[in-house]
Design an enzyme around this catalytic site. Structure first.
Site, PDB file in Angstrom:
ATOM      1  N   ARG A 161       0.864  -1.179   0.000  1.00  0.00           N
ATOM      2  CA  ARG A 161       0.000   0.000   0.000  1.00  0.00           C
ATOM      3  C   ARG A 161       0.900   1.228   0.000  1.00  0.00           C
ATOM      4  NH1 ARG A 161      -2.042  -3.585   3.903  1.00  0.00           N
ATOM      5  NH2 ARG A 161      -4.168  -4.345   3.479  1.00  0.00           N
ATOM      6  N   LYS A 184      -2.584  -2.853   7.777  1.00  0.00           N
ATOM      7  CA  LYS A 184      -3.824  -2.435   8.427  1.00  0.00           C
ATOM      8  C   LYS A 184      -4.044  -3.223   9.716  1.00  0.00           C
ATOM      9  CE  LYS A 184      -6.588  -0.790   4.530  1.00  0.00           C
ATOM     10  NZ  LYS A 184      -7.843  -0.981   3.773  1.00  0.00           N
ATOM     11  N   HIS A 252      -2.876   2.623  -5.807  1.00  0.00           N
ATOM     12  CA  HIS A 252      -3.421   1.350  -5.325  1.00  0.00           C
ATOM     13  C   HIS A 252      -3.601   0.361  -6.476  1.00  0.00           C
ATOM     14  CE1 HIS A 252      -4.808  -0.703  -1.766  1.00  0.00           C
ATOM     15  NE2 HIS A 252      -5.866  -1.161  -2.421  1.00  0.00           N
ATOM     16  N   ARG A 255      -0.761  -2.038  -6.711  1.00  0.00           N
ATOM     17  CA  ARG A 255      -0.887  -3.182  -5.788  1.00  0.00           C
ATOM     18  C   ARG A 255      -1.839  -4.218  -6.384  1.00  0.00           C
ATOM     19  NH1 ARG A 255      -1.141  -4.873  -0.166  1.00  0.00           N
ATOM     20  NH2 ARG A 255      -3.265  -5.264   0.533  1.00  0.00           N
ATOM     21  N   HIS A 278      -4.040  -9.545   3.531  1.00  0.00           N
ATOM     22  CA  HIS A 278      -5.495  -9.583   3.669  1.00  0.00           C
ATOM     23  C   HIS A 278      -5.884 -10.477   4.851  1.00  0.00           C
ATOM     24  CE1 HIS A 278      -6.273  -8.562  -0.853  1.00  0.00           C
ATOM     25  NE2 HIS A 278      -6.068  -7.489  -0.119  1.00  0.00           N
ATOM     26  N   TYR A 287      -9.476 -11.239  -6.945  1.00  0.00           N
ATOM     27  CA  TYR A 287      -8.551 -11.248  -8.076  1.00  0.00           C
ATOM     28  C   TYR A 287      -8.798 -12.412  -9.013  1.00  0.00           C
ATOM     29  CZ  TYR A 287      -6.182  -7.608  -5.497  1.00  0.00           C
ATOM     30  OH  TYR A 287      -5.915  -6.435  -4.851  1.00  0.00           O
TER      31      TYR A 287
END
Length: 306
Positions: A161, A184, A252, A255, A278, A287
């Protein structure tokens, strides 16, 4: 602001503390949770004509939940945002029910509205490479040009990120074969660093007029302070206009491109999940939809028609 009873306000504060401590939620996420649940509690106060204590919250039924959701729809809240708010309320209620010993079925059984999930918008491989090359041409100052190319190379080469790339410090150079990234919610992951990324950062360091102090940002603005994400967003915006790429070609998107190109090359979905950081595999599975969509586009263009 709609009044909320002191008992509810205290319960909300304790729940948020729990989320911080146990779930490791990021502060932006905590702020969103706080707003969503406080708005819900405020609505129930207005709906019933008085601030609702914990006892009243235990008696919230299906009709109350329908009224709240209808109120949100009337205010123009999109299905995706409504679903997020409902998720926050359910999480709060699940915690509160366990603490107070009541049955939260009416709240927990409320169905979220259906919505079309947005698919990631990656760049094609040649477009991603062209983006890095074109970004480097946006500044006539050599070290700034090298800096911008290094940042975008990290986004695409390591799947970072932009906040993670700009969070690197002088202690991270020279870049090792792997980086330990805190993403995150404080979630840590180990990311391999490709040679192209190491070379790009090394080229930037050689030209940068600011010494890479261990406790200072690796990527500097022209005045020596931390580089702002807006600077990279801006330089990519100029590059994409020159390349004729859509507005979705953002930091982004690099990524997204990293993940999509890995998957297309035969990468394992679980491994890609770990590389991206994730929390849920379902997030990474988006994806696979992108890859399928691309395959169908090729099929439609090339399949012989009778």
């Amino acid at each position: 602001m709609t009044p909320i009873s002191p008992a509810c306000r205290d319960a909300l504060a304790r729940w948020l503390d729990t989320r911080r401590a146990l779930a490791g939620a990021a502060e932006n996420t905590i702020t969103a949770y706080q707003g969503d649940v406080a708005d819900f509690l405020g609505f129930m106060s207005l709906h019933h004509g008085a601030p609702q204590g914990l006892g009243a919250l235990e008696r919230i039924g299906v009709a109350d939940m329908r009224a709240w959701m209808a109120h949100l729809r009337k205010d123009g809240i999109a299905p995706r945002s409504l679903s997020r708010k409902l998720s926050a309320v359910k999480s709060f209620y699940r915690w509160l029910a366990e603490r107070e010993g009541f049955e939260p079925t009416a709240v927990l059984s409320t169905r979220a509205p259906k919505f079309q999930r947005k698919l990631p918008r990656p760049l094609a491989e040649d477009a991603a490479k062209a983006m890095i090359d074109t970004v480097e041409l946006q500044s006539q100052t050599p070290w700034v040009a090298a800096r911008d190319a290094a940042v975008v190379t990290l986004l695409y080469g390591c799947g970072l990120r932009i906040s993670e790339a700009l969070g690197l410090t002088g202690s991270d150079v020279p870049l090792p074969a792997t980086l330990r990234i805190t993403g995150k919610g404080g979630k840590e992951r180990v990311v391999p660093v490709i040679a192209a990324a190491r070379d790009a950062v090394a080229a930037y360091i050689r030209l940068c007029p600011y010494s890479p102090a261990a406790d200072a940002p690796l990527f500097r603005g022209v005045r020596g302070g931390a580089l702002s994400p807006r600077m990279i967003q801006g330089v990519m915006a100029r590059a994409r206009m020159q390349l004729g790429l859509p507005a979705t070609a953002t930091p982004h998107a690099m990524r997204h491109s990293f993940a999509t190109h890995l998957l297309a090359a035969g990468g394992d979905l679980r491994a890609i999940q770990e590389l991206l950081g994730h929390a849920s595999l379902s997030t990474t599975q988006a994806y696979t939809s992108v890859d399928t969509a691309r395959l169908m586009e090729v099929y439609d263009r090339t399949h012989p028609r009778a």
